[in-house]
Design a protein around this motif. Sequence first.
Motif, PDB file in Angstrom:
ATOM      1  N   LEU A  87      20.331  27.539   7.738  1.00 28.41           N
ATOM      2  CA  LEU A  87      20.090  26.280   6.787  1.00 28.41           C
ATOM      3  C   LEU A  87      18.861  25.394   7.579  1.00 28.41           C
ATOM      4  O   LEU A  87      18.825  25.400   8.652  1.00 28.41           O
ATOM      5  CB  LEU A  87      21.153  25.455   6.734  1.00 28.41           C
ATOM      6  CG  LEU A  87      22.584  26.288   6.054  1.00 28.41           C
ATOM      7  CD1 LEU A  87      23.775  24.987   5.574  1.00 28.41           C
ATOM      8  CD2 LEU A  87      22.071  26.507   4.671  1.00 28.41           C
ATOM      9  N   PHE A  88      18.325  24.744   6.321  1.00 27.03           N
ATOM     10  CA  PHE A  88      17.196  23.588   7.048  1.00 27.03           C
ATOM     11  C   PHE A  88      17.865  22.421   7.247  1.00 27.03           C
ATOM     12  O   PHE A  88      18.220  21.777   6.665  1.00 27.03           O
ATOM     13  CB  PHE A  88      16.111  23.518   5.982  1.00 27.03           C
ATOM     14  CG  PHE A  88      15.231  24.852   5.382  1.00 27.03           C
ATOM     15  CD1 PHE A  88      14.988  25.970   6.433  1.00 27.03           C
ATOM     16  CD2 PHE A  88      14.939  25.298   4.168  1.00 27.03           C
ATOM     17  CE1 PHE A  88      14.632  27.141   6.243  1.00 27.03           C
ATOM     18  CE2 PHE A  88      14.742  26.342   3.730  1.00 27.03           C
ATOM     19  CZ  PHE A  88      14.276  27.281   4.662  1.00 27.03           C
ATOM     20  N   GLU A  89      17.598  22.296   8.821  1.00 26.08           N
ATOM     21  CA  GLU A  89      18.467  21.092   9.256  1.00 26.08           C
ATOM     22  C   GLU A  89      18.053  19.760   8.799  1.00 26.08           C
ATOM     23  O   GLU A  89      18.680  18.966   8.910  1.00 26.08           O
ATOM     24  CB  GLU A  89      18.294  20.987  10.929  1.00 26.08           C
ATOM     25  CG  GLU A  89      19.220  22.381  11.378  1.00 26.08           C
ATOM     26  CD  GLU A  89      20.741  22.303  11.375  1.00 26.08           C
ATOM     27  OE1 GLU A  89      21.177  21.082  11.378  1.00 26.08           O
ATOM     28  OE2 GLU A  89      21.309  23.328  11.452  1.00 26.08           O
ATOM     29  N   HIS A  90      16.696  19.611   8.467  1.00 20.27           N
ATOM     30  CA  HIS A  90      16.029  18.241   8.066  1.00 20.27           C
ATOM     31  C   HIS A  90      16.091  18.263   6.503  1.00 20.27           C
ATOM     32  O   HIS A  90      15.755  17.192   5.969  1.00 20.27           O
ATOM     33  CB  HIS A  90      14.520  18.623   8.524  1.00 20.27           C
ATOM     34  CG  HIS A  90      13.875  19.698   7.888  1.00 20.27           C
ATOM     35  ND1 HIS A  90      14.114  20.843   7.763  1.00 20.27           N
ATOM     36  CD2 HIS A  90      12.994  19.285   6.969  1.00 20.27           C
ATOM     37  CE1 HIS A  90      13.219  21.458   7.188  1.00 20.27           C
ATOM     38  NE2 HIS A  90      12.583  20.891   6.468  1.00 20.27           N
ATOM     39  N   MET A  91      16.679  19.063   5.807  1.00 20.56           N
ATOM     40  CA  MET A  91      17.024  18.880   4.383  1.00 20.56           C
ATOM     41  C   MET A  91      18.645  18.568   3.932  1.00 20.56           C
ATOM     42  O   MET A  91      19.431  19.343   4.854  1.00 20.56           O
ATOM     43  CB  MET A  91      16.539  20.144   3.705  1.00 20.56           C
ATOM     44  CG  MET A  91      15.083  20.342   3.580  1.00 20.56           C
ATOM     45  SD  MET A  91      14.626  21.983   2.562  1.00 20.56           S
ATOM     46  CE  MET A  91      12.968  22.159   3.224  1.00 20.56           C
TER      47      MET A  91
ATOM     48  N   THR B 117      16.728  30.160  11.322  1.00 16.33           N
ATOM     49  CA  THR B 117      16.010  29.332  10.158  1.00 16.33           C
ATOM     50  C   THR B 117      14.684  29.896   9.697  1.00 16.33           C
ATOM     51  O   THR B 117      14.531  29.859   8.524  1.00 16.33           O
ATOM     52  CB  THR B 117      15.690  27.982  10.849  1.00 16.33           C
ATOM     53  OG1 THR B 117      16.660  27.475  11.367  1.00 16.33           O
ATOM     54  CG2 THR B 117      15.509  26.903   9.767  1.00 16.33           C
ATOM     55  N   VAL B 135       9.202  23.521   6.567  1.00 17.60           N
ATOM     56  CA  VAL B 135      10.193  23.921   7.697  1.00 17.60           C
ATOM     57  C   VAL B 135       9.624  23.545   9.272  1.00 17.60           C
ATOM     58  O   VAL B 135      10.516  22.852   9.486  1.00 17.60           O
ATOM     59  CB  VAL B 135      10.576  25.143   7.794  1.00 17.60           C
ATOM     60  CG1 VAL B 135      11.757  25.693   8.707  1.00 17.60           C
ATOM     61  CG2 VAL B 135      11.170  25.729   6.330  1.00 17.60           C
ATOM     62  N   LEU B 139      10.598  19.784  11.068  1.00 16.63           N
ATOM     63  CA  LEU B 139      11.623  19.777  12.016  1.00 16.63           C
ATOM     64  C   LEU B 139      11.196  19.428  13.450  1.00 16.63           C
ATOM     65  O   LEU B 139      11.707  18.994  14.308  1.00 16.63           O
ATOM     66  CB  LEU B 139      12.177  21.222  12.225  1.00 16.63           C
ATOM     67  CG  LEU B 139      13.290  21.573  11.228  1.00 16.63           C
ATOM     68  CD1 LEU B 139      13.724  23.167  11.110  1.00 16.63           C
ATOM     69  CD2 LEU B 139      14.566  20.840  11.362  1.00 16.63           C
ATOM     70  N   SER B 215      14.648  12.282   7.966  1.00 17.75           N
ATOM     71  CA  SER B 215      14.488  13.838   7.653  1.00 17.75           C
ATOM     72  C   SER B 215      15.593  14.576   8.343  1.00 17.75           C
ATOM     73  O   SER B 215      16.093  15.500   7.997  1.00 17.75           O
ATOM     74  CB  SER B 215      13.158  14.359   8.586  1.00 17.75           C
ATOM     75  OG  SER B 215      13.467  14.171  10.134  1.00 17.75           O
ATOM     76  N   GLY B 216      16.430  13.610   8.907  1.00 16.18           N
ATOM     77  CA  GLY B 216      17.993  14.256   9.142  1.00 16.18           C
ATOM     78  C   GLY B 216      17.587  15.161  10.359  1.00 16.18           C
ATOM     79  O   GLY B 216      18.619  15.650  10.977  1.00 16.18           O
ATOM     80  N   SER B 217      16.489  15.325  11.065  1.00 17.75           N
ATOM     81  CA  SER B 217      16.237  16.179  11.995  1.00 17.75           C
ATOM     82  C   SER B 217      16.510  15.654  13.529  1.00 17.75           C
ATOM     83  O   SER B 217      16.590  16.300  14.282  1.00 17.75           O
ATOM     84  CB  SER B 217      14.858  16.619  11.918  1.00 17.75           C
ATOM     85  OG  SER B 217      14.034  15.621  11.897  1.00 17.75           O
ATOM     86  N   ALA B 220      19.404  17.387  14.681  1.00 15.78           N
ATOM     87  CA  ALA B 220      18.976  18.943  14.792  1.00 15.78           C
ATOM     88  C   ALA B 220      18.185  18.881  16.290  1.00 15.78           C
ATOM     89  O   ALA B 220      18.449  19.939  17.063  1.00 15.78           O
ATOM     90  CB  ALA B 220      17.925  19.347  14.013  1.00 15.78           C
TER      91      ALA B 220
END
Lengths: 333, 224
Positions: A87-91, B117, B135, B139, B215-217, B220
Amino acid sequence: MIRFDSVDKTYPDGTEAVNGLDIEVEAGTTTVLVGPSGCGKTTTMKLINRLEEPTGGTIYYDDTDVTDLDATELRRKIGYVIQDVGLFEHMTVGKNVATVPELEGWDREHIDDRVEELLDFVGLPAEEYRDSYPSELSGGQQQRVGVARALAADPDVILMDEPFGALDPITREELQDEFLDIQSEIETTIVFVTHDINEALKMGNRIAVMNEGECVQYDSPTALLNDPSTKFVKDFIGPDRTLKRLRVLRVEEVMDAEIPAEHRDIVDAFEGGEDTAMADGGELIPVSPGDSTQVALSRCIQAGVEALPVVENADIIGIVTEAAIRQRQAEGA
Amino acid sequence: MGVLDLLGATWAYLLANWGNFTDLLLEHLELVFVSELLAIAVTVPLGIVAIWNDRARGAIETFGNVAQTIPPLAVIALMLPLLGLGFLPALVGLFTYTLLPILTNTIAGLESVEEGTLEAARGMGMTEWEILRKVRIPLALPVIFAGIRTSTVLNVGTAYLAFFIGGGGLGVWVIGGIKLFNTPRLLAGAIAGALLAIALDGALALIERQLGSESGSGQAVAAA
């Protein structure tokens, strides 16, 4: 739908991953490629969406040589689910599911509706999960998103590479069952890769057992269990072939819609709504037609009876007996 | 003279020369920002080329490393015979010295994206360009930004050396102060630079956190 015509794949370092492979995947069925690691099953799958290119032979997609198709366009028509999920972790979850529709340029409203529908479909209510990030989900939930993402653009074919391999046994079992439900609803063509023969028998309409780059046997689960073509297949299935056969054989295949006189009492007891607890402490639990005969036999033994009512939508539609299951086993062996 | 007296004298010197100070501060900022922006504009694309092409990558990394090994004073001094005196040679010197942290982090960030990914992205029919844009870069952004932050702080310190080739900046007060034994002048320039570095670092940290959470990253990257 997909046809391998004497396909070879040799890597530049000389490794022969796939050797003279002939397989035909029929539309609307689940074909499982199973075999020990290094047998070429993943390579075979990647040849379909051109993540790998063949070094010999031809792969046909709807009668067109895949190497004549644009790789990007081809891949967008084919759903892809892998063990790592990816999965795309930033989305957000919603954005992840929307990936292919967005690449295809669907309009916003259409995409939003589709994402909502799919998340609900895979058991992650959109209201709750649409705006979550993948890192907030459990492994099983992530793979549900992975499946939803693969289904997003309504693909003709879905490729699944050990999709449930990284999950704990309980979650794996759960996702397998859910996916079987999903498949019975969407009826798309699936190519499923696994090293687990039990998973293969459970998920597949057709199973290709592979070893050292070659397809050793390509058959239905029942045929595979009844008649393994080589010692390799026999060994790969393992010593408990009979039990595995029970798991593959559905109750509906052996049940009797006419209830014989000698088992009338069981049905009456059940229909009368009487206490189903048996004298020796076991409990009489009916089976549904989709249950495996393994479940039926197990419940017979547990309750100390020789037959069980088969129930669908709260109606008794027949009876399954231990004798009938045994007889079918004897025919198969 | 006690420390407090010295600070008092520094403050007095600063107030008495406020106009001059703001000019120097602006020059300093200009050197830092322009060289930083140029470096970003050059290194991010170079980082992208590096992850796509192994041979180019070797050359690019060597170039960044060599640029970093030369002492900053030497980089600045080297500009003198090449470009003469003034703002431009100072800028080019600083730019050279700023490249490596951004380059290293750009490559590290783009490479830190997990293989699964990337495989999923390819399998879904993203082109390499779409993978990069949708992507890899998003990231990698927090990591790239961390490189920008490091190099900006370094850059504030290095920019003092611009004085040696007439590039201006706070170095005028610090190095002039040393030569003239004018301690208040030296301290006024030095403390201002230190505060500037801290302030920029704080501001960039804030933006960095914003990027991460938006970005929620952030999670990550923490997980990787």
